[in-house]
Design a protein around this motif. Structure first.
Motif, PDB file in Angstrom:
ATOM      1  N   ARG A   1       0.821  -1.208   0.000  1.00 42.20           N
ATOM      2  CA  ARG A   1       0.000   0.000   0.000  1.00 42.20           C
ATOM      3  C   ARG A   1       0.858   1.262   0.000  1.00 42.20           C
ATOM      4  NH1 ARG A   1      -3.321   2.309   4.995  1.00 42.20           N
ATOM      5  NH2 ARG A   1      -4.371   4.047   3.985  1.00 42.20           N
ATOM      6  N   CYS A   2       0.542   2.193  -0.892  1.00 45.92           N
ATOM      7  CA  CYS A   2       1.291   3.444  -0.987  1.00 45.92           C
ATOM      8  C   CYS A   2       0.853   4.406   0.122  1.00 45.92           C
ATOM      9  CB  CYS A   2       1.056   4.086  -2.352  1.00 45.92           C
ATOM     10  SG  CYS A   2       1.843   5.693  -2.551  1.00 45.92           S
ATOM     11  N   LEU A   3       1.835   4.957   0.849  1.00 45.75           N
ATOM     12  CA  LEU A   3       1.579   5.920   1.927  1.00 45.75           C
ATOM     13  C   LEU A   3       2.302   7.245   1.669  1.00 45.75           C
ATOM     14  CD1 LEU A   3       2.198   3.458   4.923  1.00 45.75           C
ATOM     15  CD2 LEU A   3      -0.003   4.046   3.887  1.00 45.75           C
ATOM     16  N   SER A   4       2.796   7.434   0.454  1.00 47.50           N
ATOM     17  CA  SER A   4       3.628   8.602   0.145  1.00 47.50           C
ATOM     18  C   SER A   4       2.836   9.898   0.244  1.00 47.50           C
ATOM     19  CB  SER A   4       4.201   8.482  -1.266  1.00 47.50           C
ATOM     20  OG  SER A   4       4.902   7.275  -1.439  1.00 47.50           O
TER      21      SER A   4
ATOM     22  N   LEU B   1       6.702  -1.718  11.328  1.00 50.42           N
ATOM     23  CA  LEU B   1       5.406  -1.136  10.993  1.00 50.42           C
ATOM     24  C   LEU B   1       4.858  -0.357  12.185  1.00 50.42           C
ATOM     25  CD1 LEU B   1       2.932  -0.993   9.001  1.00 50.42           C
ATOM     26  CD2 LEU B   1       2.025  -2.956  10.240  1.00 50.42           C
ATOM     27  N   VAL B   2       4.476   0.877  11.943  1.00 54.41           N
ATOM     28  CA  VAL B   2       3.749   1.666  12.938  1.00 54.41           C
ATOM     29  C   VAL B   2       2.274   1.573  12.552  1.00 54.41           C
ATOM     30  CG1 VAL B   2       3.419   3.947  13.947  1.00 54.41           C
ATOM     31  CG2 VAL B   2       5.712   3.202  13.297  1.00 54.41           C
ATOM     32  N   GLY B   3       1.498   0.874  13.368  1.00 55.42           N
ATOM     33  CA  GLY B   3       0.117   0.551  13.004  1.00 55.42           C
ATOM     34  C   GLY B   3      -0.718   1.748  12.591  1.00 55.42           C
ATOM     35  N   HIS B   4      -0.606   2.844  13.336  1.00 51.25           N
ATOM     36  CA  HIS B   4      -1.330   4.081  13.016  1.00 51.25           C
ATOM     37  C   HIS B   4      -0.281   5.149  12.742  1.00 51.25           C
ATOM     38  CE1 HIS B   4      -5.143   2.314  14.412  1.00 51.25           C
ATOM     39  NE2 HIS B   4      -4.400   1.753  15.353  1.00 51.25           N
ATOM     40  N   SER B   5      -0.199   5.589  11.495  1.00 48.81           N
ATOM     41  CA  SER B   5       0.901   6.463  11.086  1.00 48.81           C
ATOM     42  C   SER B   5       0.594   7.946  11.261  1.00 48.81           C
ATOM     43  CB  SER B   5       1.259   6.186   9.619  1.00 48.81           C
ATOM     44  OG  SER B   5       0.135   6.380   8.791  1.00 48.81           O
ATOM     45  N   ALA B   6      -0.492   8.273  11.958  1.00 47.54           N
ATOM     46  CA  ALA B   6      -0.824   9.672  12.245  1.00 47.54           C
ATOM     47  C   ALA B   6      -1.625   9.727  13.537  1.00 47.54           C
ATOM     48  CB  ALA B   6      -1.621  10.286  11.099  1.00 47.54           C
ATOM     49  N   LEU B   7      -1.590  10.880  14.176  1.00 45.55           N
ATOM     50  CA  LEU B   7      -2.302  11.051  15.443  1.00 45.55           C
ATOM     51  C   LEU B   7      -3.809  10.976  15.222  1.00 45.55           C
ATOM     52  CD1 LEU B   7      -1.396  11.525  18.365  1.00 45.55           C
ATOM     53  CD2 LEU B   7      -1.671  13.971  17.988  1.00 45.55           C
TER      54      LEU B   7
ATOM     55  N   SER C   1       3.547  18.139  13.517  1.00 42.70           N
ATOM     56  CA  SER C   1       2.302  17.851  12.804  1.00 42.70           C
ATOM     57  C   SER C   1       1.710  16.525  13.284  1.00 42.70           C
ATOM     58  CB  SER C   1       2.581  17.775  11.296  1.00 42.70           C
ATOM     59  OG  SER C   1       1.496  17.184  10.611  1.00 42.70           O
ATOM     60  N   PRO C   2       0.382  16.423  13.331  1.00 41.01           N
ATOM     61  CA  PRO C   2      -0.233  15.135  13.707  1.00 41.01           C
ATOM     62  C   PRO C   2       0.084  14.033  12.710  1.00 41.01           C
ATOM     63  CG  PRO C   2      -1.900  16.703  12.936  1.00 41.01           C
ATOM     64  CD  PRO C   2      -0.636  17.472  13.101  1.00 41.01           C
ATOM     65  N   ARG C   3       0.522  14.388  11.499  1.00 50.86           N
ATOM     66  CA  ARG C   3       0.876  13.384  10.487  1.00 50.86           C
ATOM     67  C   ARG C   3       2.197  12.694  10.803  1.00 50.86           C
ATOM     68  NH1 ARG C   3      -0.503  17.767   7.400  1.00 50.86           N
ATOM     69  NH2 ARG C   3       1.678  18.129   6.845  1.00 50.86           N
ATOM     70  N   HIS C   4       2.973  13.246  11.718  1.00 48.36           N
ATOM     71  CA  HIS C   4       4.282  12.679  12.030  1.00 48.36           C
ATOM     72  C   HIS C   4       4.268  11.811  13.282  1.00 48.36           C
ATOM     73  CE1 HIS C   4       6.012  16.440   9.802  1.00 48.36           C
ATOM     74  NE2 HIS C   4       5.533  15.535   8.981  1.00 48.36           N
TER      75      HIS C   4
ATOM     76  N   CYS D   1       3.197   5.387  21.769  1.00 43.79           N
ATOM     77  CA  CYS D   1       3.564   6.382  20.767  1.00 43.79           C
ATOM     78  C   CYS D   1       4.804   5.937  19.992  1.00 43.79           C
ATOM     79  CB  CYS D   1       3.822   7.726  21.439  1.00 43.79           C
ATOM     80  SG  CYS D   1       4.463   8.989  20.331  1.00 43.79           S
ATOM     81  N   LYS D   2       4.756   6.069  18.683  1.00 47.94           N
ATOM     82  CA  LYS D   2       5.902   5.831  17.808  1.00 47.94           C
ATOM     83  C   LYS D   2       5.931   6.958  16.783  1.00 47.94           C
ATOM     84  CE  LYS D   2       7.511   1.665  19.051  1.00 47.94           C
ATOM     85  NZ  LYS D   2       8.929   1.390  19.374  1.00 47.94           N
ATOM     86  N   MET D   3       7.084   7.566  16.598  1.00 46.70           N
ATOM     87  CA  MET D   3       7.202   8.635  15.612  1.00 46.70           C
ATOM     88  C   MET D   3       7.214   8.023  14.217  1.00 46.70           C
ATOM     89  SD  MET D   3       7.058  11.297  17.409  1.00 46.70           S
ATOM     90  CE  MET D   3       7.420  12.523  16.157  1.00 46.70           C
ATOM     91  N   ALA D   4       6.146   8.255  13.477  1.00 47.46           N
ATOM     92  CA  ALA D   4       6.011   7.645  12.156  1.00 47.46           C
ATOM     93  C   ALA D   4       6.875   8.331  11.114  1.00 47.46           C
ATOM     94  CB  ALA D   4       4.541   7.682  11.719  1.00 47.46           C
ATOM     95  N   ASP D   5       7.245   9.572  11.358  1.00 44.26           N
ATOM     96  CA  ASP D   5       8.024  10.337  10.378  1.00 44.26           C
ATOM     97  C   ASP D   5       8.973  11.274  11.136  1.00 44.26           C
ATOM     98  OD1 ASP D   5       9.009  11.962   8.365  1.00 44.26           O
ATOM     99  OD2 ASP D   5       7.108  12.045   7.282  1.00 44.26           O
ATOM    100  N   LEU D   6      10.280  11.050  10.955  1.00 41.39           N
ATOM    101  CA  LEU D   6      11.284  11.852  11.653  1.00 41.39           C
ATOM    102  C   LEU D   6      11.936  12.895  10.753  1.00 41.39           C
ATOM    103  CD1 LEU D   6      13.093   9.006  13.654  1.00 41.39           C
ATOM    104  CD2 LEU D   6      11.704  10.834  14.638  1.00 41.39           C
ATOM    105  N   ARG D   7      11.403  13.072   9.535  1.00 41.48           N
ATOM    106  CA  ARG D   7      12.058  13.971   8.576  1.00 41.48           C
ATOM    107  C   ARG D   7      12.098  15.418   9.058  1.00 41.48           C
ATOM    108  NH1 ARG D   7       9.129  13.434   3.154  1.00 41.48           N
ATOM    109  NH2 ARG D   7       7.373  12.892   4.511  1.00 41.48           N
TER     110      ARG D   7
END
Length: 433
Positions: free
Chosen positions: A95-98, A235-241, A301-304, A313-319
């Motif tokens: 599945r694309c999550l980009s 895998l982070v099950g939920h990739s946003a808050l 951002s809640p997306r991270h 809690c797991k940080m889904a995006d550290l960019r």
């Protein structure tokens, strides 16, 4: 342009009714339903078109895999995931999550285990967009180290790079050792040129660098493998808050109040949100002062911010997280007119010295204030009545935190611990703890 065309179409539909002859033959109720059906088809068609148009632009994992496997087969790169991706097909993109064409993110499977796969693609505007052009662009990514570089020289390369990006720390030598151990895929005690090129390219990716620096932290996703500059994480099950994120092409049609209400309705139970919040506050503690210095959240951002099935809690995006050293280097000597000119990322802002028209190098707003602003709506909705007044007070104090880090360290720690204690007392000794 697309939105202008849609508005014109809706205008024609609304103000150019069916001919009187047709209206005379059809009852008013049928005309109404016909109009609604017609409008539904038009809007539905537009949404489908925009979805697939957006998908084709954002989701180019096949290009990423083609480039990586081409380099692997030619012996340019190496990695612990290469064989699985390019030969055995046991590492599969699903599945694309980009959210960006240049940063490909996919959920996938590796040896029957769910994972996240991330890979960078050069901007097509730099080339002609063809696969050959992308391969040529990627060649520059793997141009270091060069043939003939000794192991001692490579160690020094790594040390200098990490020092420039993280600052001088006594523990840098240990981090260099970890990077070299990671690069040694076949564990023969040596690092081949392909292995060295791969790990060097990965270190240019900010998120990968952060994962290495924060690898022992509880709230950082674990690195599982890599191939070239493609890397695989847990895998982070939920990739946003929040569970619902309205696509950009639908945002003009969906009121903010509606999306907010839906997210409140879809949110986990309040005790679980409190657990996620405690984890996020612990992450703020982890990056405040660590073995490799302090790190700044430059887009809270809640997306991270994500969480797993246990609501940890797991940080889904550290960019958007950056080392304090990198931010200071960016701001040092930077010309400015206003404070907004002294901004790294989205919101790591320093003050502008208007006398010399140069940025100061210390960011004013700490991580904790940004996180508390993010948590206000998330945590207050549905909060227990006996806790709400104290919770509002703590969050209000937290949001107003500002000042240089050296001056607010004690106050920062006090506010953070008070908020954690307040939440933990409410959920401790329950099934949510």
């Amino acid at each position: 342009m697309r939105m202008t065309s849609l508005r014109r179409l809706v205008h024609l539909v609304l103000f150019c009714p069916l001919s009187k002859g047709v209206q005379g033959r059809l009852p008013a109720i049928k005309v109404k339903y016909l109009f609604l059906a017609w409008l539904g088809v038009l809007v539905g068609s537009w949404v489908i078109y925009m979805h697939y148009s957006s998908y084709s632009e954002l989701c180019r994992g096949h290009v990423c895999q083609m480039v990586i496997c081409d380099h692997y087969k030619r012996g340019i790169i190496s990695g612990s995931s290469c064989k699985s991706l390019c030969e055995e097909s046991t590492l599969k993109l699903q599945r694309c999550l980009s959210s960006s064409p240049t940063h490909q993110v996919y959920s996938g499977v590796w040896k029957e285990k769910s994972v996240i796969i991330k890979c960078g693609i050069e901007d097509n505007s730099r080339g002609d967009g063809s696969p050959d052009s992308l391969v040529r662009q990627e060649m520059t990514l793997f141009d270091k180290p060069t043939r003939g570089t000794s192991m001692d020289e490579f160690r020094q390369m790594l040390h200098n790079f990490l020092k420039a990006n993280l600052g001088e720390h006594p523990s840098l030598g240990a981090l260099v050792g970890l990077v070299i151990n990671l690069a040694d895929v076949n564990k023969d005690g040596k690092v081949s040129l392909a292995e060295a090129k791969s790990v060097w390219a990965l270190l240019q990716v900010n998120e990968f660098l952060l994962m290495m620096a924060l690898q022992e932290k509880e709230h950082t996703p674990k690195l599982l493998g890599f191939c070239g500059d493609l890397y695989v994480t847990e895998l982070v099950g939920h990739s946003a808050l929040y569970r619902l994120e309205v696509p950009s092409y639908l945002q003009p049609l969906v009121p903010i109040a509606l999306s907010t209400t839906l997210n409140q309705w879809l949110a986990p139970a309040w005790p679980r949100r409190a657990r996620i919040t405690i984890g996020l506050l612990e992450f703020v503690e982890e990056i405040f002062h660590g073995s490799y210095g302090s790190f700044l959240m430059c887009d809270a951002s809640p997306r991270h911010v994500g969480y797993n099935g246990k609501y940890d809690c797991k940080m889904a995006d550290l960019r958007s997280v950056a080392s304090e050293t990198a931010v200071r280097s960016y701001l040092k000597g930077r010309q400015c007119e206003t404070n907004s000119d002294c901004t790294y990322g989205k919101d790591c802002t320093a003050t502008c010295d208007k006398l010399v028209k140069q940025c100061n190098t210390e960011v004013v707003q700490p991580n904790l204030a940004k996180v508390c602003r993010l948590l206000q709506d998330y945590l207050l909705f549905g909060s227990p009545p006996d806790l709400r007044v104290d919770l509002e007070k703590q969050l209000r104090t937290c949001v107003t935190l500002s000042g240089l880090a050296s001056q607010i360290e004690v106050h920062h720690s006090l506010v953070l611990n008070n908020l954690k204690t307040l939440l933990w007392k409410k959920i401790s000794n329950t099934k949510y703890s």
